[in-house]
Design a protein around this motif. Structure first.
Motif, short mmCIF file in Angstrom:
data_model
loop_
_atom_site.label_atom_id
_atom_site.label_comp_id
_atom_site.label_asym_id
_atom_site.label_seq_id
_atom_site.Cartn_x
_atom_site.Cartn_y
_atom_site.Cartn_z
N UNK A 61 0.83 -1.22 0.00
CA UNK A 61 0.00 0.00 0.00
C UNK A 61 0.86 1.26 0.00
N UNK A 62 2.04 1.18 0.63
CA UNK A 62 2.90 2.38 0.66
C UNK A 62 3.43 2.71 -0.73
N UNK A 63 3.49 1.70 -1.62
CA UNK A 63 3.92 1.98 -3.00
C UNK A 63 2.91 2.85 -3.73
N UNK A 64 1.66 2.84 -3.25
CA UNK A 64 0.59 3.58 -3.91
C UNK A 64 0.05 4.69 -3.00
N UNK A 65 0.93 5.19 -2.17
CA UNK A 65 0.57 6.29 -1.30
C UNK A 65 1.77 7.23 -1.18
N UNK A 69 7.34 4.91 3.98
CA UNK A 69 7.35 3.45 4.03
C UNK A 69 7.42 2.94 5.47
N UNK A 70 8.30 3.53 6.28
CA UNK A 70 8.51 3.02 7.64
C UNK A 70 7.23 3.12 8.46
N UNK A 71 6.47 4.20 8.22
CA UNK A 71 5.24 4.40 8.97
C UNK A 71 4.20 3.33 8.61
N UNK A 72 4.15 3.05 7.33
CA UNK A 72 3.22 2.04 6.83
C UNK A 72 3.58 0.65 7.37
N UNK B 31 17.42 3.39 8.30
CA UNK B 31 16.25 3.63 7.42
C UNK B 31 16.62 3.61 5.94
N UNK B 32 17.75 4.19 5.59
CA UNK B 32 18.16 4.26 4.18
C UNK B 32 18.39 2.88 3.59
N UNK B 33 19.09 2.03 4.37
CA UNK B 33 19.42 0.69 3.89
C UNK B 33 18.17 -0.16 3.68
N UNK B 34 17.22 -0.06 4.65
CA UNK B 34 15.98 -0.85 4.55
C UNK B 34 15.20 -0.41 3.32
N UNK B 35 15.08 0.91 3.14
CA UNK B 35 14.32 1.41 1.99
C UNK B 35 15.02 1.05 0.69
N UNK B 36 16.35 1.11 0.70
CA UNK B 36 17.11 0.76 -0.50
C UNK B 36 16.90 -0.71 -0.86
N UNK B 37 16.86 -1.55 0.17
CA UNK B 37 16.64 -2.98 -0.03
C UNK B 37 15.28 -3.24 -0.67
#
Lengths: 163, 293
Positions: A61-65, A69-72, B31-37
């Motif tokens: 869902x975060x891909x379409x909002x 991301x971390x919050x989702x 946070x950056x690494x997780x999002x990058x992954x």
């Protein structure tokens, strides 16, 4: 079979949430079916599945909002885990108690999201609570309670939860 | 009243809590690494999710079209649609002409004007709205594979719609000009005073940080200044409806009625050329007194 069901659920949640539900929104507020789904999976399948499905739902869902991301991930994963934990501890879950639980969880996640907003002052934040967070929480609680009531009319939900 | 589910051992429960605690720690510490992954997976997942999303969106559009045709007289509706498109086009042209006229007057006195290259644009269809209620955003059916990238500007012929904030392989999310998290550099067309256009909780927009000495008034049009972000200069943002000038404040602000009805937008154009590319011609001009490289 279960994996396919979960996959279909996650994939269908996106069009449901982004395309279909805006048509049934009230005052531009639509229910968060991802949150409802995470709670139901946690309740019926336990903490682990609730957590994993919650994380999957949160990520997709975060891909379409426009949200973070971390919050989702935290919101949906945490809600699935919490529902699994509470579902195991409480013997009698009624549609009312589920609705109230969903309402509280929705308020908490909405406040967390608002606190993460940039460029808004206190008055705008309070406006957001009044116009988005509280109506959405009521909507989520009502939809969750309604779905649980429908399920309890058709199935023995206590047995479903303990099997 | 308390029960224990025999299917799940306490070990599984502990494991679930440990996984969640690990995730929370990882999200806050790396946070950056997780999002990058996860970004490696965004592309393929976007392509997979696009299939049901576009299928549902096309059914939705089909039903909406049928319903509107049933309700309205078909000929009148089509004529109305054509007229609306014409109005949008003419508004855009009118705005561009005003901007060109103002720019010509200023620039001809200063330098030899060279024609500004039009930025490259890609057309996209709106296939959904933000998955949550907390952001005012739309989802487009064009993504990274079509050359759409974050921070690109999104417009219609009438004016600015918003800015791309997220992309997958096949879709992109556009934060609308009416969202409080959005900020676009704006310019009052008549007075040439600059400010920042942000969305409001009410679904409108406001121009902030306007100089106190500015002689702005209701009805003034605000356009993009072209200084920051993926928008060239002169695209319509909105019209001033209310001015807020407080005593002791360093700046004044104004409420704007957005030029585009973002709640009904169906097709948009994504400006693909970045600011640097789109202003290359302007940047390359020989200003008087500026030494040539």
């Amino acid at each position: 079979m279960k994996f396919l069901f979960y996959l279909a659920l996650v994939l269908l949640l996106v069009p449901l949430q982004t395309t279909v539900l805006p048509h049934v929104s009230v005052w531009n507020i639509k229910p968060d079916m991802g949150l409802v789904a995470a709670v139901f999976i946690g309740l019926f399948a336990g903490e682990m599945e609730g957590l994993l499905l919650g994380l999957a739902i949160g990520w997709v869902l975060s891909l379409f909002s426009a949200g973070e991301l971390w919050l989702s991930l935290l919101t949906y994963g945490g809600v699935g885990l919490l529902a699994g934990f509470l579902g195991r501890q409480v013997s009698q879950v009624t549609s009312i108690s589920l609705g109230v639980g969903l309402l509280l969880v929705s308020v908490a996640s909405g406040l967390l999201a608002l606190a993460n907003f940039k460029n808004i002052d206190m008055s705008q934040m309070w406006g957001g609570v009044e116009s988005i967070v509280l109506p959405q929480a009521c909507f989520d609680g009502a939809v969750g309670a309604g779905l649980y009531w429908l399920l309890s009319q058709r199935f023995d939900v206590t047995r479903l939860r303990t099997e | 009243m308390w029960m224990v589910n025999s299917r799940f051992s306490p070990g599984a429960r502990r494991l679930a809590f440990a996984c969640f605690a690990l995730l929370v720690a990882a999200l806050f510490l790396l946070p950056g690494q997780i999002q990058g992954l996860l970004q490696y997976l965004d592309g393929p997942v976007g392509h997979v999710v696009r299939v049901p999303l576009e299928a549902v969106a096309s059914i939705d559009t089909g039903i909406a079209d049928r319903w509107q045709q049933y309700l309205a007289l078909q000929g009148v509706r089509e004529e109305n649609q054509q007229l609306r498109k014409d109005i949008e086009l003419l508004r855009g042209q009118n705005n561009q002409l005003r901007e060109s006229s103002a720019a010509t007057e200023r620039l001809t006195a200063l330098l030899q004007f060279k024609e500004q290259a039009l930025p490259a644009m890609v057309a996209a269809q709106v296939i959904g709205r933000d998955a949550t209620n907390r952001y005012r955003a739309i989802i487009l059916n064009k993504g990274e594979s079509d050359g759409v990238k974050p921070d690109m500007g999104v417009i219609t012929p009438a004016g600015v719609v918003g800015r791309v904030v997220k992309t997958t392989g096949a879709t992109s999310v556009v934060l609308l000009v009416t969202d409080p998290n959005n900020a676009i550099a704006g310019l009052i067309q008549r007075t040439r005073d600059e400010g920042i256009v942000e969305g409001t909780q009410q679904g409108l927009a406001q121009l902030k940080y306007i100089p106190l000495l500015s002689t702005l008034r209701d009805g003034d049009r605000v356009v993009t200044s072209g200084l920051v972000g993926g928008f060239p200069r002169g695209l319509a943002l909105g019209t001033i409806t209310h001015i807020d000038k407080q005593e002791g404040a360093l700046f004044q602000s104004a409420e704007l009625m957005p030029e585009v009805d973002v709640g009904r937008v169906e097709e948009v154009l994504v400006i693909q050329a970045s600011y640097g590319q789109s202003t290359k011609v302007m940047g390359g001009m020989d200003l008087p007194g500026k030494p040539s490289p």
